[in-house]
Motif scaffolding. Structure first.
Motif, short mmCIF file in Angstrom:
data_model
loop_
_atom_site.label_atom_id
_atom_site.label_comp_id
_atom_site.label_asym_id
_atom_site.label_seq_id
_atom_site.Cartn_x
_atom_site.Cartn_y
_atom_site.Cartn_z
N ILE A 1 -3.85 9.86 -5.10
CA ILE A 1 -5.03 9.02 -4.84
C ILE A 1 -5.06 7.83 -5.80
O ILE A 1 -5.29 6.69 -5.38
CB ILE A 1 -6.33 9.86 -4.96
N THR A 2 -4.82 8.07 -7.08
CA THR A 2 -4.82 6.99 -8.07
C THR A 2 -3.72 5.98 -7.80
O THR A 2 -3.97 4.77 -7.76
CB THR A 2 -4.65 7.58 -9.49
N VAL A 3 -2.51 6.46 -7.56
CA VAL A 3 -1.36 5.57 -7.36
C VAL A 3 -1.53 4.75 -6.07
O VAL A 3 -1.36 3.53 -6.08
CB VAL A 3 -0.04 6.35 -7.35
N LEU A 4 -1.86 5.43 -4.98
CA LEU A 4 -2.02 4.71 -3.72
C LEU A 4 -3.20 3.73 -3.79
O LEU A 4 -3.11 2.61 -3.29
CB LEU A 4 -2.21 5.69 -2.56
N ASP B 1 -4.97 -1.80 -3.84
CA ASP B 1 -5.75 -2.85 -4.51
C ASP B 1 -4.87 -4.01 -4.93
O ASP B 1 -5.37 -5.02 -5.44
CB ASP B 1 -6.46 -2.29 -5.76
N GLU B 2 -3.57 -3.85 -4.74
CA GLU B 2 -2.57 -4.87 -5.09
C GLU B 2 -2.71 -5.30 -6.54
O GLU B 2 -2.71 -6.49 -6.87
CB GLU B 2 -2.66 -6.06 -4.13
N LYS B 3 -2.82 -4.33 -7.43
CA LYS B 3 -2.85 -4.61 -8.86
C LYS B 3 -1.52 -5.23 -9.26
O LYS B 3 -0.49 -5.01 -8.63
CB LYS B 3 -3.10 -3.34 -9.65
N VAL C 1 5.39 -3.73 -6.79
CA VAL C 1 4.21 -4.00 -5.97
C VAL C 1 4.55 -5.15 -5.04
O VAL C 1 4.90 -6.24 -5.49
CB VAL C 1 2.99 -4.35 -6.84
N PHE C 2 4.45 -4.89 -3.74
CA PHE C 2 4.73 -5.92 -2.74
C PHE C 2 3.41 -6.35 -2.13
O PHE C 2 2.65 -5.55 -1.63
CB PHE C 2 5.64 -5.38 -1.64
N THR C 3 3.15 -7.63 -2.20
CA THR C 3 1.96 -8.19 -1.53
C THR C 3 2.45 -8.99 -0.33
O THR C 3 3.65 -9.17 -0.14
CB THR C 3 1.19 -9.11 -2.48
#
Length: 185
Positions: free
Chosen positions: A148-151, A156-158, A179-181
């Motif tokens: 839950i935390t990781v997803l 949130d695209e941190k 992280v891919f935006t």
């Protein structure tokens, strides 16, 4: 005569239900941990609660690979109690969404990284790996890395998302998830 006919019909109906539809616990494999890596084919290494040998399978994607594992083991695989997922070369966001939404893994499922996930899971086992990650978290060496935390952080695209990293020697470190935006795709 009618009584005998009714008894035969009832007996026939009862025999048709049989054990196949009973859903007994021993008719399934309950997944405890999975190592997932991509490439030309997706490879899964699976460990079950029953303590049976670990199974490694491949497929064009995760869904195909799990179906291949069910054929290989001869049983349905139930993923709802999965405690640990060791991810290698794969799209983390897509993989975690599949694990949570399709496999319905436990919200407390620990997400880790390793380029040698299948080997580590086979050699060390879930008990040791999950315990090592939890100890490292308590000591502040790794961040919380339940699914839950990781997803949530990925959605949130941190700018950075960190999880625990496992190496072949058993050490636990930190791994920065790519992280891919929409801009980077």
């Amino acid at each position: 005569m009618i009584k005998k006919l009714l008894i035969l019909i009832c007996a026939g109906m009862i025999s048709l239900t049989g054990c196949e539809a009973s859903g007994l616990v021993h008719d399934k494999h309950y997944l405890r941990a999975v190592a997932i890596s991509g490439g030309t084919e997706t490879q899964l290494t699976l460990e079950f609660f029953t303590g049976d040998e670990k199974v490694t399978v491949t497929g064009k994607d995760i869904s195909t690979a799990i179906k291949n594992a069910e054929i290989l083991t001869g049983k349905d695989i139930f993923t709802g109690y999965t405690e640990l997922a060791v991810l290698g070369n794969c799209d983390y966001r897509e993989t975690l969404e599949l694990l949570l939404n399709d496999w319905k893994v436990s919200p407390s499922c620990v997400i880790t990284h390793s380029s040698e996930g299948g080997t580590i899971l086979s050699e060390r086992g879930t008990e040791i790996l999950a315990g090592s990650v939890k100890r490292a978290q308590k000591q502040g060496k790794t961040p919380d890395c339940d699914i839950i935390t990781v997803l949530g952080d990925l959605l949130d695209e941190k700018s950075t998302v960190e999880i625990a990293e496992l190496d072949v020697s058993g050490r636990v470190g930190r791994y920065v998830v790519p992280v891919f935006t929409e801009k980077t795709k």
